[in-house]
Motif scaffolding. Structure first.
Motif, PDB file in Angstrom:
ATOM      1  N   GLY A  30       0.785  -1.227   0.000  1.00 19.82           N
ATOM      2  CA  GLY A  30       0.000   0.000   0.000  1.00 19.82           C
ATOM      3  C   GLY A  30       0.818   1.279   0.000  1.00 19.82           C
ATOM      4  N   LEU A  31       2.111   1.159  -0.111  1.00 14.23           N
ATOM      5  CA  LEU A  31       2.983   2.333  -0.157  1.00 14.23           C
ATOM      6  C   LEU A  31       3.603   2.462  -1.544  1.00 14.23           C
ATOM      7  CD1 LEU A  31       4.928   1.906   3.210  1.00 14.23           C
ATOM      8  CD2 LEU A  31       3.085   3.524   2.740  1.00 14.23           C
ATOM      9  N   ILE A  32       3.744   3.683  -1.970  1.00 15.78           N
ATOM     10  CA  ILE A  32       4.441   3.942  -3.234  1.00 15.78           C
ATOM     11  C   ILE A  32       5.898   4.217  -2.903  1.00 15.78           C
ATOM     12  CG2 ILE A  32       4.629   5.468  -5.221  1.00 15.78           C
ATOM     13  CD1 ILE A  32       1.635   6.030  -4.904  1.00 15.78           C
ATOM     14  N   ARG A  33       6.774   3.446  -3.520  1.00 16.32           N
ATOM     15  CA  ARG A  33       8.210   3.608  -3.281  1.00 16.32           C
ATOM     16  C   ARG A  33       8.869   4.068  -4.575  1.00 16.32           C
ATOM     17  NH1 ARG A  33       9.409   1.327   1.644  1.00 16.32           N
ATOM     18  NH2 ARG A  33       7.854  -0.136   2.409  1.00 16.32           N
ATOM     19  N   LEU A  34       9.647   5.101  -4.440  1.00 17.28           N
ATOM     20  CA  LEU A  34      10.322   5.697  -5.581  1.00 17.28           C
ATOM     21  C   LEU A  34      11.821   5.708  -5.299  1.00 17.28           C
ATOM     22  CD1 LEU A  34      10.019   7.382  -8.247  1.00 17.28           C
ATOM     23  CD2 LEU A  34       9.918   9.397  -6.778  1.00 17.28           C
ATOM     24  N   SER A  35      12.583   5.088  -6.167  1.00 17.79           N
ATOM     25  CA  SER A  35      14.045   5.111  -6.046  1.00 17.79           C
ATOM     26  C   SER A  35      14.580   6.188  -6.977  1.00 17.79           C
ATOM     27  CB  SER A  35      14.653   3.765  -6.449  1.00 17.79           C
ATOM     28  OG  SER A  35      14.217   2.760  -5.583  1.00 17.79           O
ATOM     29  N   VAL A  36      15.436   7.026  -6.446  1.00 23.79           N
ATOM     30  CA  VAL A  36      16.015   8.116  -7.222  1.00 23.79           C
ATOM     31  C   VAL A  36      17.530   8.005  -7.156  1.00 23.79           C
ATOM     32  CG1 VAL A  36      16.190  10.627  -7.468  1.00 23.79           C
ATOM     33  CG2 VAL A  36      14.044   9.606  -6.687  1.00 23.79           C
ATOM     34  N   ASP A  37      18.154   8.060  -8.310  1.00 22.21           N
ATOM     35  CA  ASP A  37      19.613   8.031  -8.392  1.00 22.21           C
ATOM     36  C   ASP A  37      20.097   9.477  -8.441  1.00 22.21           C
ATOM     37  OD1 ASP A  37      22.267   7.391  -8.767  1.00 22.21           O
ATOM     38  OD2 ASP A  37      22.025   6.839 -10.878  1.00 22.21           O
ATOM     39  N   ILE A  38      20.842   9.883  -7.434  1.00 22.42           N
ATOM     40  CA  ILE A  38      21.401  11.235  -7.385  1.00 22.42           C
ATOM     41  C   ILE A  38      22.904  11.103  -7.561  1.00 22.42           C
ATOM     42  CG2 ILE A  38      21.721  13.321  -6.007  1.00 22.42           C
ATOM     43  CD1 ILE A  38      19.133  12.598  -4.508  1.00 22.42           C
ATOM     44  N   ARG A  39      23.391  11.643  -8.640  1.00 23.60           N
ATOM     45  CA  ARG A  39      24.825  11.614  -8.923  1.00 23.60           C
ATOM     46  C   ARG A  39      25.367  13.005  -8.621  1.00 23.60           C
ATOM     47  NH1 ARG A  39      24.195   8.132 -14.479  1.00 23.60           N
ATOM     48  NH2 ARG A  39      23.161   6.380 -13.447  1.00 23.60           N
TER      49      ARG A  39
END
Length: 157
Positions: A30-39
């Motif tokens: 029930g959770l939205i998970r967003l992975s973000v790559d920060i370079r």
């Protein structure tokens, strides 16, 4: 500039500006998970960036999971390794422009004292990591000559 609204926009003369891209979006429990790559530039601290983002997203009800920072891939452009690689490139191309440094998520981050030495030439369309990824045959031959000379130069160090 990437990261401006999050308060993390930054740049370095050697490695250029911070960049961001969404790596993965998924729904779990029930959770939205967003992975973000920060370079980020080699001069920036990953933990400081994470804390700044954490504060920026909190008012919107978002949380930032623990980060797993990877060390920036960086070589001094005036050091012997970079000068050896640049010499091979310049010998083949005649291009004396300032080297371009990017902070890609490459295999190089898993090793010490290494650099990714990639196959994109200035002024040519970059097609890597896309559905129709390709490289021109004449560039493959050009790269073969550059890499052969680069190995010779590095072995002479």
């Amino acid at each position: 500039m990437y990261g401006k609204k999050l308060g993390i926009a930054m740049t370095s003369p050697d490695s250029g500006p911070l960049s961001m891209n969404v790596g993965l979006l998924r729904v779990e429990d029930g959770l939205i998970r967003l992975s973000v790559d920060i370079r980020h530039p080699e001069t920036a601290a990953a933990n400081h960036i994470a804390e700044t983002v954490r504060r920026a997203v909190k008012p919107y009800g978002f949380t930032l999971a623990p980060i797993h920072p990877k060390k920036s891939v960086y070589q001094d452009k005036n050091g012997p390794v970079m000068q050896s690689l640049l010499a091979a490139y310049r010998q083949e191309t005649g291009d004396l422009s300032t080297p371009l440094a990017i902070g890609g998520g490459t295999y190089a981050k898993a090793m010490e004292n290494i650099i990714a030495f990639g196959p994109v030439f200035p002024g040519e369309e970059s097609r890597e990591h896309q559905a129709d990824e390709y490289i021109a045959l004449d560039n493959i031959e050009r790269l073969r000559r550059i890499y052969a000379q680069a190995f010779q130069n590095l072995l002479a160090l």
